[in-house]
Design an enzyme around this catalytic site. Structure first.
Site, PDB file in Angstrom:
ATOM      1  N   GLY A   1      15.194  17.926 -15.982  1.00 36.29           N
ATOM      2  CA  GLY A   1      16.266  18.867 -15.662  1.00 36.29           C
ATOM      3  C   GLY A   1      16.078  19.533 -14.318  1.00 36.29           C
TER       4      GLY A   1
ATOM      5  N   SER B   1      17.652  18.915 -11.274  1.00 37.84           N
ATOM      6  CA  SER B   1      18.689  18.761 -10.249  1.00 37.84           C
ATOM      7  C   SER B   1      19.214  20.107  -9.760  1.00 37.84           C
ATOM      8  CB  SER B   1      19.855  17.916 -10.781  1.00 37.84           C
ATOM      9  OG  SER B   1      20.485  18.555 -11.880  1.00 37.84           O
ATOM     10  N   ARG B   2      18.873  21.203 -10.471  1.00 39.09           N
ATOM     11  CA  ARG B   2      19.345  22.528 -10.057  1.00 39.09           C
ATOM     12  C   ARG B   2      18.463  23.607 -10.686  1.00 39.09           C
ATOM     13  NH1 ARG B   2      22.628  24.734 -14.132  1.00 39.09           N
ATOM     14  NH2 ARG B   2      23.041  23.317 -15.867  1.00 39.09           N
TER      15      ARG B   2
ATOM     16  N   ASP C   1      18.830  11.137 -20.284  1.00 42.39           N
ATOM     17  CA  ASP C   1      19.164  12.232 -21.186  1.00 42.39           C
ATOM     18  C   ASP C   1      17.939  12.457 -22.063  1.00 42.39           C
ATOM     19  OD1 ASP C   1      20.050  13.900 -23.215  1.00 42.39           O
ATOM     20  OD2 ASP C   1      21.934  12.839 -23.534  1.00 42.39           O
ATOM     21  N   VAL C   2      17.321  13.639 -21.964  1.00 40.61           N
ATOM     22  CA  VAL C   2      16.072  13.854 -22.688  1.00 40.61           C
ATOM     23  C   VAL C   2      16.267  13.779 -24.202  1.00 40.61           C
ATOM     24  CG1 VAL C   2      15.026  15.206 -20.841  1.00 40.61           C
ATOM     25  CG2 VAL C   2      16.322  16.388 -22.660  1.00 40.61           C
TER      26      VAL C   2
ATOM     27  N   ASN D   1      11.181  21.039 -18.473  1.00 43.36           N
ATOM     28  CA  ASN D   1      12.026  22.136 -18.023  1.00 43.36           C
ATOM     29  C   ASN D   1      13.449  22.058 -18.566  1.00 43.36           C
ATOM     30  OD1 ASN D   1      12.950  24.282 -15.921  1.00 43.36           O
ATOM     31  ND2 ASN D   1      14.249  22.503 -15.487  1.00 43.36           N
TER      32      ASN D   1
ATOM     33  N   SER E   1      10.665  30.901 -22.236  1.00 42.79           N
ATOM     34  CA  SER E   1      11.470  32.030 -21.775  1.00 42.79           C
ATOM     35  C   SER E   1      11.009  33.304 -22.463  1.00 42.79           C
ATOM     36  CB  SER E   1      12.951  31.800 -22.103  1.00 42.79           C
ATOM     37  OG  SER E   1      13.719  32.979 -21.910  1.00 42.79           O
TER      38      SER E   1
ATOM     39  N   TYR F   1      18.737  29.527 -29.025  1.00 43.09           N
ATOM     40  CA  TYR F   1      17.918  29.403 -27.812  1.00 43.09           C
ATOM     41  C   TYR F   1      16.551  30.064 -28.011  1.00 43.09           C
ATOM     42  CZ  TYR F   1      16.698  29.790 -22.826  1.00 43.09           C
ATOM     43  OH  TYR F   1      16.067  29.705 -21.609  1.00 43.09           O
TER      44      TYR F   1
ATOM     45  N   LYS G   1      12.751  28.339 -27.781  1.00 36.71           N
ATOM     46  CA  LYS G   1      11.779  28.768 -26.780  1.00 36.71           C
ATOM     47  C   LYS G   1      10.515  29.333 -27.414  1.00 36.71           C
ATOM     48  CE  LYS G   1      13.947  27.382 -23.175  1.00 36.71           C
ATOM     49  NZ  LYS G   1      13.407  26.251 -22.403  1.00 36.71           N
TER      50      LYS G   1
END
Length: 247
Positions: free
Chosen positions: A12, A14-15, A63-64, A90, A142, A155, A159
């Site tokens: 992940g 690319s940004r 795609d993970v 990530n 996180s 989420y 995490k």
């Protein structure tokens, strides 16, 4: 913290935080694998930035959530660089809703990426990490996994799940001189934070003793340290990079 000839896979990337990590590792000598799911143009921009800074990088689509695609990515990494020395898990998503409005699909979507993707990538690169000279597994968690957060039950669960996963895999990798650690950022200045309403951002900021949000560089520098030889006696740890927030 020289990473010359170390092959680092960043999922992940690319940004956002992933991009910052990839560019930082590349700037310090690593061969960087920029993984992306659908943002091909952005991934190649990251590769271009690394190469413009004198580094070496390739972009690899996977795609993970798809184990077959991850296995194909692992094969491409071995063909290009002879195997991974460092894996940075990530890639992650959010689907935020109050729990009483959350559907099972909302729950499963986040589980599939944030935990299922970590399983797929770690499993596919596990032998590489065991065989590497000072292999490194780095999971990006996180502060939400430590504190919880309104509207993020799915989420937060994923995490916090990374903590137990990291500690357990660290025990299994230790005899191979490979470490596993977890970097747990606080609230970071990315496009994800920009989508949070300003009044909510103000409430979050009031809880941060250092009185600022993290920059991407605050996180990437810690990841670089964990990826380096200097961190060789640290494993199974949760590194909170959150400006002093309690948890």
């Amino acid at each position: 913290m020289n990473l010359d000839n170390r092959t680092c896979v960043v999922t992940g990337s690319s940004r956002g935080i992933g991009r910052g990590i990839a560019e930082d590792l590349g700037a310090h000598g690593a061969n960087v694998v920029v993984n992306y799911r659908s943002s091909e143009g952005e991934a190649h921009d990251v590769v271009d930035a690394i190469e413009a800074d004198g580094g070496t990088a390739i972009a690899v689509q996977a795609d993970v959530c798809d184990k077959d695609e991850v296995e194909t990515m692992a094969d491409r990494v071995r063909d290009a660089f002879g195997g991974a020395d460092v894996l940075v898990n990530n890639a992650g998503i959010t689907v935020d809703k109050k729990f009483d409005e959350m559907t099972r699909d909302d729950w499963d979507a986040v589980m599939d990426v944030n935990l299922g993707g970590v399983f797929n990538c770690t499993h596919s690169f596990f032998d590489d990490l065991k065989d590497a000279d000072n292999g490194r597994l780095i999971n990006i968690s996180s502060v939400v996994g430590q504190q919880g957060n309104y509207g993020q039950a799915n989420y937060a669960t994923t995490k916090s799940g990374l903590f137990g996963f990291t500690r357990t895999v660290a025990l299994e990798l230790a005899r191979h001189n490979t470490t596993a650690n977890c970097v747990s950022p606080g609230f970071v200045q990315t496009d994800m934070l920009e989508k949070v309403p300003e009044r909510v951002q103000e409430k979050i900021l009031a809880r941060i003793p250092l009185d600022r949000f993290a920059t991407v560089e605050d996180i990437s520098g810690i990841v670089r340290f964990v990826a380096s030889e200097e961190s060789s006696y640290m494993t199974g740890q949760i590194l909170g990079v959150n400006g002093g927030m309690e948890w």
